[in-house]
Design a protein around this motif. Sequence first.
Motif, mmCIF file in Angstrom:
data_model
loop_
_atom_site.group_PDB
_atom_site.id
_atom_site.type_symbol
_atom_site.label_atom_id
_atom_site.label_comp_id
_atom_site.label_asym_id
_atom_site.label_seq_id
_atom_site.Cartn_x
_atom_site.Cartn_y
_atom_site.Cartn_z
ATOM 1 N N GLU A 1 -35.781 -15.380 85.796
ATOM 2 C CA GLU A 1 -36.141 -14.813 84.493
ATOM 3 C C GLU A 1 -35.000 -14.006 83.903
ATOM 4 O OE1 GLU A 1 -38.801 -15.477 82.640
ATOM 5 O OE2 GLU A 1 -39.273 -16.909 84.228
ATOM 6 N N ASN A 2 -34.344 -13.214 84.718
ATOM 7 C CA ASN A 2 -33.242 -12.393 84.226
ATOM 8 C C ASN A 2 -32.050 -13.237 83.802
ATOM 9 O OD1 ASN A 2 -34.700 -10.066 84.718
ATOM 10 N ND2 ASN A 2 -33.893 -9.859 86.787
ATOM 11 N N CYS A 3 -31.802 -14.304 84.513
ATOM 12 C CA CYS A 3 -30.625 -15.131 84.227
ATOM 13 C C CYS A 3 -30.825 -16.039 83.019
ATOM 14 C CB CYS A 3 -30.279 -15.989 85.449
ATOM 15 S SG CYS A 3 -29.709 -15.026 86.843
ATOM 16 N N VAL A 4 -32.030 -16.509 82.796
ATOM 17 C CA VAL A 4 -32.267 -17.513 81.769
ATOM 18 C C VAL A 4 -32.736 -16.888 80.446
ATOM 19 C CG1 VAL A 4 -33.583 -19.630 81.292
ATOM 20 C CG2 VAL A 4 -32.746 -19.190 83.562
ATOM 21 N N HIS B 1 -31.302 -14.909 78.174
ATOM 22 C CA HIS B 1 -30.361 -15.076 77.061
ATOM 23 C C HIS B 1 -30.270 -16.547 76.639
ATOM 24 C CE1 HIS B 1 -26.959 -14.433 74.445
ATOM 25 N NE2 HIS B 1 -26.287 -15.371 75.107
ATOM 26 N N HIS B 2 -30.307 -17.457 77.601
ATOM 27 C CA HIS B 2 -30.259 -18.886 77.299
ATOM 28 C C HIS B 2 -31.469 -19.295 76.453
ATOM 29 C CE1 HIS B 2 -30.503 -23.244 78.045
ATOM 30 N NE2 HIS B 2 -29.176 -23.170 78.113
ATOM 31 N N ARG B 3 -32.645 -18.781 76.805
ATOM 32 C CA ARG B 3 -33.857 -19.095 76.025
ATOM 33 C C ARG B 3 -33.756 -18.558 74.602
ATOM 34 N NH1 ARG B 3 -37.713 -17.428 80.447
ATOM 35 N NH2 ARG B 3 -37.928 -19.329 81.630
ATOM 36 N N GLU B 4 -33.230 -17.342 74.462
ATOM 37 C CA GLU B 4 -33.096 -16.767 73.121
ATOM 38 C C GLU B 4 -32.148 -17.595 72.260
ATOM 39 O OE1 GLU B 4 -31.764 -12.803 73.853
ATOM 40 O OE2 GLU B 4 -33.716 -12.140 74.617
ATOM 41 N N LYS B 5 -31.103 -18.110 72.872
ATOM 42 C CA LYS B 5 -30.099 -18.855 72.122
ATOM 43 C C LYS B 5 -30.553 -20.276 71.805
ATOM 44 C CE LYS B 5 -25.241 -20.232 72.333
ATOM 45 N NZ LYS B 5 -24.016 -20.171 73.125
ATOM 46 N N TRP B 6 -31.098 -20.990 72.803
ATOM 47 C CA TRP B 6 -31.386 -22.409 72.651
ATOM 48 C C TRP B 6 -32.869 -22.730 72.507
ATOM 49 C CZ3 TRP B 6 -27.272 -25.019 71.459
ATOM 50 C CH2 TRP B 6 -26.033 -24.609 71.943
ATOM 51 N N GLY B 7 -33.743 -21.801 72.790
ATOM 52 C CA GLY B 7 -35.178 -22.072 72.763
ATOM 53 C C GLY B 7 -35.670 -22.506 74.135
ATOM 54 N N GLU B 8 -36.965 -22.708 74.234
ATOM 55 C CA GLU B 8 -37.579 -23.110 75.502
ATOM 56 C C GLU B 8 -37.232 -24.565 75.807
ATOM 57 O OE1 GLU B 8 -39.472 -22.194 78.870
ATOM 58 O OE2 GLU B 8 -39.430 -20.779 77.206
ATOM 59 N N ILE B 9 -36.825 -24.819 77.030
ATOM 60 C CA ILE B 9 -36.443 -26.176 77.421
ATOM 61 C C ILE B 9 -37.686 -27.072 77.436
ATOM 62 C CG2 ILE B 9 -36.668 -25.720 79.879
ATOM 63 C CD1 ILE B 9 -34.291 -27.604 80.333
ATOM 64 N N ARG B 10 -37.499 -28.307 76.974
ATOM 65 C CA ARG B 10 -38.567 -29.304 77.003
ATOM 66 C C ARG B 10 -38.105 -30.422 77.928
ATOM 67 N NH1 ARG B 10 -38.823 -29.747 70.551
ATOM 68 N NH2 ARG B 10 -36.714 -30.387 71.067
ATOM 69 N N CYS B 11 -38.916 -30.725 78.908
ATOM 70 C CA CYS B 11 -38.568 -31.760 79.894
ATOM 71 C C CYS B 11 -39.626 -32.846 79.874
ATOM 72 C CB CYS B 11 -38.492 -31.154 81.291
ATOM 73 S SG CYS B 11 -37.292 -29.836 81.441
ATOM 74 N N LYS C 1 -24.777 -27.294 80.045
ATOM 75 C CA LYS C 1 -23.746 -26.621 80.846
ATOM 76 C C LYS C 1 -24.056 -25.143 80.999
ATOM 77 C CE LYS C 1 -19.886 -29.728 79.977
ATOM 78 N NZ LYS C 1 -18.571 -29.897 79.364
ATOM 79 N N GLU C 2 -24.510 -24.514 79.919
ATOM 80 C CA GLU C 2 -24.864 -23.091 80.001
ATOM 81 C C GLU C 2 -26.044 -22.869 80.942
ATOM 82 O OE1 GLU C 2 -25.399 -21.218 76.206
ATOM 83 O OE2 GLU C 2 -23.385 -21.795 75.520
ATOM 84 N N LEU C 3 -27.008 -23.771 80.926
ATOM 85 C CA LEU C 3 -28.138 -23.655 81.841
ATOM 86 C C LEU C 3 -27.670 -23.795 83.286
ATOM 87 C CD1 LEU C 3 -31.174 -23.332 82.241
ATOM 88 C CD2 LEU C 3 -31.362 -25.822 82.117
ATOM 89 N N HIS C 4 -26.747 -24.715 83.546
ATOM 90 C CA HIS C 4 -26.188 -24.860 84.902
ATOM 91 C C HIS C 4 -25.499 -23.570 85.338
ATOM 92 C CE1 HIS C 4 -27.235 -28.960 85.489
ATOM 93 N NE2 HIS C 4 -26.392 -29.117 86.499
ATOM 94 N N ARG C 5 -24.760 -22.951 84.439
ATOM 95 C CA ARG C 5 -24.110 -21.670 84.777
ATOM 96 C C ARG C 5 -25.152 -20.590 85.052
ATOM 97 N NH1 ARG C 5 -20.139 -23.154 80.850
ATOM 98 N NH2 ARG C 5 -21.170 -21.890 79.262
ATOM 99 N N CYS C 6 -26.243 -20.587 84.291
ATOM 100 C CA CYS C 6 -27.319 -19.618 84.532
ATOM 101 C C CYS C 6 -27.931 -19.816 85.911
ATOM 102 C CB CYS C 6 -28.409 -19.744 83.464
ATOM 103 S SG CYS C 6 -27.933 -19.182 81.836
ATOM 104 N N LEU C 7 -28.163 -21.063 86.281
ATOM 105 C CA LEU C 7 -28.757 -21.349 87.584
ATOM 106 C C LEU C 7 -27.799 -20.994 88.725
ATOM 107 C CD1 LEU C 7 -30.531 -24.727 86.757
ATOM 108 C CD2 LEU C 7 -31.525 -22.436 86.872
ATOM 109 N N GLU C 8 -26.512 -21.218 88.526
ATOM 110 C CA GLU C 8 -25.528 -20.815 89.532
ATOM 111 C C GLU C 8 -25.488 -19.292 89.656
ATOM 112 O OE1 GLU C 8 -21.884 -22.571 88.244
ATOM 113 O OE2 GLU C 8 -22.440 -24.580 88.943
#
Length: 182
Positions: A97-100, A102-112, A150-157
């Motif tokens: 939650e802490n890592c992702v 900022h990513h959610r704010e920038k790109w929105g919620e991921i849809r899979c 790529k940003e999501l991969h960096r967040c997960l790392e």
Amino acid sequence: MPDYRWSHYLTAPWELIDEWYRAVKFGIRNLYQWFPVIWSDRNYTSDGLFKVMQRKLVLMQSELRRNPYHAGAERDLHLMHVCEMLLERYLANNYHENCVKHHREKWGEIRCFFEPSYDHSTGDVDPEVCRWFSDWPNATNPKLEEKASKELHRCLEHEEMLADQDIRYLFKLLSKHSRHWD
């Protein structure tokens, strides 16, 4: 039991009775204190190991607060508390939650979603083989989708690095100080 010879207990049998009484009393207390931890343990996860360590640190802290028997007790209490907090944070597993955030704010919620595989040469759809797709609402073209990925991969790392860092610090503290906690 102490390492006395049995002849000592022949001259003082009440001490043997007292030792057995204490052994039973503390054994029952330990069963009561450890039952929830042991009951919830599963042998196929490492969480059980960390829960046992956390419970042991809590019990050691309460005993040391009740009876600070050496000069460095305050420091040891602090170090035990830090270890307990590291274990609590690791077991809570809120790194994602802490890592992702900022990513959610920038790109929105991921849809899979999954789609069946489509063979362009024959025009057949193979429902047995599916392809995984993901996208984000704010990634409007393939280049932005690649950047978001790529940003999501960096967040997960980064998430994995934070969890590993907590465990490394925990074991560093334990290896350096735990021998003095008895």
